[in-house]
Write a protein that holds these residues in place. Structure first.
Motif, mmCIF file in Angstrom:
data_model
loop_
_atom_site.group_PDB
_atom_site.id
_atom_site.type_symbol
_atom_site.label_atom_id
_atom_site.label_comp_id
_atom_site.label_asym_id
_atom_site.label_seq_id
_atom_site.Cartn_x
_atom_site.Cartn_y
_atom_site.Cartn_z
ATOM 1 N N VAL A 1 24.837 -7.496 1.666
ATOM 2 C CA VAL A 1 25.443 -8.660 2.302
ATOM 3 C C VAL A 1 25.131 -9.910 1.476
ATOM 4 C CG1 VAL A 1 25.507 -10.079 4.386
ATOM 5 C CG2 VAL A 1 25.251 -7.594 4.580
ATOM 6 N N CYS A 2 26.194 -10.604 1.075
ATOM 7 C CA CYS A 2 26.020 -11.851 0.330
ATOM 8 C C CYS A 2 27.265 -12.709 0.480
ATOM 9 C CB CYS A 2 25.718 -11.586 -1.136
ATOM 10 S SG CYS A 2 27.065 -10.821 -2.041
ATOM 11 N N MET A 3 27.110 -13.950 0.185
ATOM 12 C CA MET A 3 28.191 -14.919 0.290
ATOM 13 C C MET A 3 28.930 -15.030 -1.040
ATOM 14 S SD MET A 3 28.067 -16.015 3.382
ATOM 15 C CE MET A 3 28.875 -17.586 3.467
ATOM 16 N N PRO A 4 30.178 -15.517 -1.006
ATOM 17 C CA PRO A 4 30.872 -15.799 -2.261
ATOM 18 C C PRO A 4 30.072 -16.794 -3.097
ATOM 19 C CG PRO A 4 32.376 -15.976 -0.406
ATOM 20 C CD PRO A 4 30.999 -15.835 0.163
ATOM 21 N N ARG A 5 30.180 -16.663 -4.382
ATOM 22 C CA ARG A 5 29.534 -17.545 -5.366
ATOM 23 C C ARG A 5 28.016 -17.427 -5.390
ATOM 24 N NH1 ARG A 5 32.521 -22.850 -3.527
ATOM 25 N NH2 ARG A 5 34.602 -22.023 -3.377
ATOM 26 N N SER A 6 27.460 -16.473 -4.654
ATOM 27 C CA SER A 6 26.013 -16.251 -4.700
ATOM 28 C C SER A 6 25.678 -15.500 -5.990
ATOM 29 C CB SER A 6 25.570 -15.422 -3.488
ATOM 30 O OG SER A 6 26.155 -14.128 -3.548
ATOM 31 N N ALA A 7 24.403 -15.435 -6.305
ATOM 32 C CA ALA A 7 23.971 -14.703 -7.505
ATOM 33 C C ALA A 7 24.378 -13.234 -7.417
ATOM 34 C CB ALA A 7 22.458 -14.832 -7.670
ATOM 35 N N GLU A 8 24.270 -12.650 -6.209
ATOM 36 C CA GLU A 8 24.630 -11.241 -6.033
ATOM 37 C C GLU A 8 26.123 -11.008 -6.277
ATOM 38 O OE1 GLU A 8 23.057 -13.070 -3.750
ATOM 39 O OE2 GLU A 8 21.186 -12.082 -3.193
ATOM 40 N N ALA A 9 26.954 -11.900 -5.759
ATOM 41 C CA ALA A 9 28.406 -11.763 -5.934
ATOM 42 C C ALA A 9 28.805 -11.981 -7.386
ATOM 43 C CB ALA A 9 29.144 -12.740 -5.026
ATOM 44 N N THR A 10 28.233 -12.990 -8.017
ATOM 45 C CA THR A 10 28.578 -13.313 -9.402
ATOM 46 C C THR A 10 28.096 -12.234 -10.363
ATOM 47 O OG1 THR A 10 28.454 -15.649 -8.831
ATOM 48 C CG2 THR A 10 28.420 -15.122 -11.160
ATOM 49 N N ALA A 11 27.055 -11.502 -10.004
ATOM 50 C CA ALA A 11 26.541 -10.434 -10.868
ATOM 51 C C ALA A 11 27.543 -9.301 -11.048
ATOM 52 C CB ALA A 11 25.232 -9.894 -10.302
ATOM 53 N N VAL A 12 28.438 -9.118 -10.076
ATOM 54 C CA VAL A 12 29.399 -8.005 -10.153
ATOM 55 C C VAL A 12 30.859 -8.456 -10.186
ATOM 56 C CG1 VAL A 12 27.859 -6.262 -9.170
ATOM 57 C CG2 VAL A 12 29.248 -7.684 -7.647
ATOM 58 N N ASN A 13 31.103 -9.751 -10.053
ATOM 59 C CA ASN A 13 32.467 -10.268 -10.095
ATOM 60 C C ASN A 13 32.445 -11.579 -10.879
ATOM 61 O OD1 ASN A 13 34.880 -11.714 -9.525
ATOM 62 N ND2 ASN A 13 35.146 -10.625 -7.606
ATOM 63 N N PRO A 14 33.179 -11.651 -11.982
ATOM 64 C CA PRO A 14 33.127 -12.865 -12.799
ATOM 65 C C PRO A 14 33.614 -14.113 -12.057
ATOM 66 C CG PRO A 14 34.900 -11.420 -13.528
ATOM 67 C CD PRO A 14 34.098 -10.659 -12.518
ATOM 68 N N PHE A 15 34.371 -13.933 -10.971
ATOM 69 C CA PHE A 15 34.845 -15.060 -10.176
ATOM 70 C C PHE A 15 33.876 -15.424 -9.056
ATOM 71 C CE2 PHE A 15 38.718 -12.735 -11.568
ATOM 72 C CZ PHE A 15 39.125 -13.643 -12.537
ATOM 73 N N GLY A 16 32.863 -14.593 -8.846
ATOM 74 C CA GLY A 16 31.883 -14.846 -7.801
ATOM 75 C C GLY A 16 32.412 -14.602 -6.404
ATOM 76 N N LYS A 17 33.523 -13.879 -6.292
ATOM 77 C CA LYS A 17 34.118 -13.640 -4.983
ATOM 78 C C LYS A 17 33.643 -12.305 -4.415
ATOM 79 C CE LYS A 17 38.199 -16.436 -5.635
ATOM 80 N NZ LYS A 17 39.638 -16.527 -5.440
ATOM 81 N N VAL A 18 33.857 -12.134 -3.130
ATOM 82 C CA VAL A 18 33.551 -10.870 -2.463
ATOM 83 C C VAL A 18 34.847 -10.353 -1.831
ATOM 84 C CG1 VAL A 18 31.149 -11.458 -2.034
ATOM 85 C CG2 VAL A 18 32.844 -12.046 -0.310
ATOM 86 N N PRO A 19 34.993 -9.058 -1.740
ATOM 87 C CA PRO A 19 34.043 -7.984 -2.001
ATOM 88 C C PRO A 19 34.125 -7.468 -3.436
ATOM 89 C CG PRO A 19 36.000 -7.053 -1.046
ATOM 90 C CD PRO A 19 36.222 -8.552 -1.118
ATOM 91 N N SER A 20 33.092 -6.707 -3.782
ATOM 92 C CA SER A 20 33.070 -5.893 -4.992
ATOM 93 C C SER A 20 32.486 -4.543 -4.611
ATOM 94 C CB SER A 20 32.206 -6.524 -6.083
ATOM 95 O OG SER A 20 32.784 -7.694 -6.575
ATOM 96 N N LEU A 21 32.868 -3.535 -5.364
ATOM 97 C CA LEU A 21 32.344 -2.185 -5.145
ATOM 98 C C LEU A 21 31.624 -1.738 -6.408
ATOM 99 C CD1 LEU A 21 32.356 0.348 -3.193
ATOM 100 C CD2 LEU A 21 34.221 1.185 -4.635
ATOM 101 N N VAL A 22 30.417 -1.232 -6.243
ATOM 102 C CA VAL A 22 29.650 -0.659 -7.345
ATOM 103 C C VAL A 22 29.542 0.830 -7.066
ATOM 104 C CG1 VAL A 22 27.454 -0.703 -8.596
ATOM 105 C CG2 VAL A 22 28.363 -2.820 -7.571
ATOM 106 N N ASP A 23 30.102 1.631 -7.953
ATOM 107 C CA ASP A 23 30.139 3.084 -7.778
ATOM 108 C C ASP A 23 29.271 3.730 -8.846
ATOM 109 O OD1 ASP A 23 30.698 5.749 -7.402
ATOM 110 O OD2 ASP A 23 32.879 5.523 -7.461
ATOM 111 N N HIS A 24 28.143 4.284 -8.415
ATOM 112 C CA HIS A 24 27.230 4.964 -9.337
ATOM 113 C C HIS A 24 27.611 6.422 -9.530
ATOM 114 C CE1 HIS A 24 24.206 1.746 -9.718
ATOM 115 N NE2 HIS A 24 24.581 1.436 -8.486
ATOM 116 N N ASP A 25 28.521 6.930 -8.717
ATOM 117 C CA ASP A 25 28.929 8.335 -8.773
ATOM 118 C C ASP A 25 30.200 8.449 -9.613
ATOM 119 O OD1 ASP A 25 29.135 11.035 -8.307
ATOM 120 O OD2 ASP A 25 30.161 10.786 -6.388
#
Length: 153
Positions: A35-59
């Motif tokens: 859980v994170c807000m747009p433009r947060s460090a967590e969102a920006t780490a996986v989306n260059p626009f800093g928007k949500v949602p993003s999906l990280v698939d390790h499988d």
């Protein structure tokens, strides 16, 4: 750690993906939500626009590229749902669940047409402007003129 990580707060478009993932969870697909807000460090780490949602698939299948060790990361809620529906089609087939129509079919074409129409004509131009500048004014800034115009059209 779960192999699928959905990044974003459910008060945003992340809700679309939470719904799909919960449907898949009933068929054994496990995920976690960061859980994170747009433009947060967590969102920006996986989306260059800093928007949500993003999906990280390790499988992922790295058999074609042995050097590839990074997870697969994508964003945009409708694209994520389409990806999930295609990836887990065989897992849900026995339960009669089809999140998205099969690729290269008329039904898939209509599905994508509807998704794009909703996202570009309804959501982006009316609903999101209203929600962004009224309900989430503390996050994005309040703009009463934009809200009034979105409501009128």
């Amino acid at each position: 750690m779960r192999r699928l990580i959905l990044v974003g707060d459910g008060r945003f478009r992340t809700f679309r993906n939470l719904w799909a993932l919960e449907e898949l969870a009933a068929h054994g697909v496990q995920y976690e939500q960061k859980v994170c807000m747009p433009r947060s460090a967590e969102a920006t780490a996986v989306n260059p626009f800093g928007k949500v949602p993003s999906l990280v698939d390790h499988d992922i299948d790295n058999s074609k590229d042995a050097a590839a060790t990074s997870p697969f990361v994508m964003y945009e809620s409708a694209a994520i749902n389409t990806y999930l529906g295609d990836k887990y089609r065989s897992k849900t087939a026995l339960g009669g669940l089809e999140l998205v129509p099969s690729p290269c079919t008329n039904k898939r074409g209509l599905y994508e047409q509807l998704c794009y129409s909703i996202m570009t004509e309804i959501d982006a131009q009316g609903l999101w402007i209203h929600r962004k500048h009224e309900s989430l004014g503390k996050v994005f800034g309040s703009c009463p003129d934009a809200v009034k115009h979105a409501c009128d059209h």
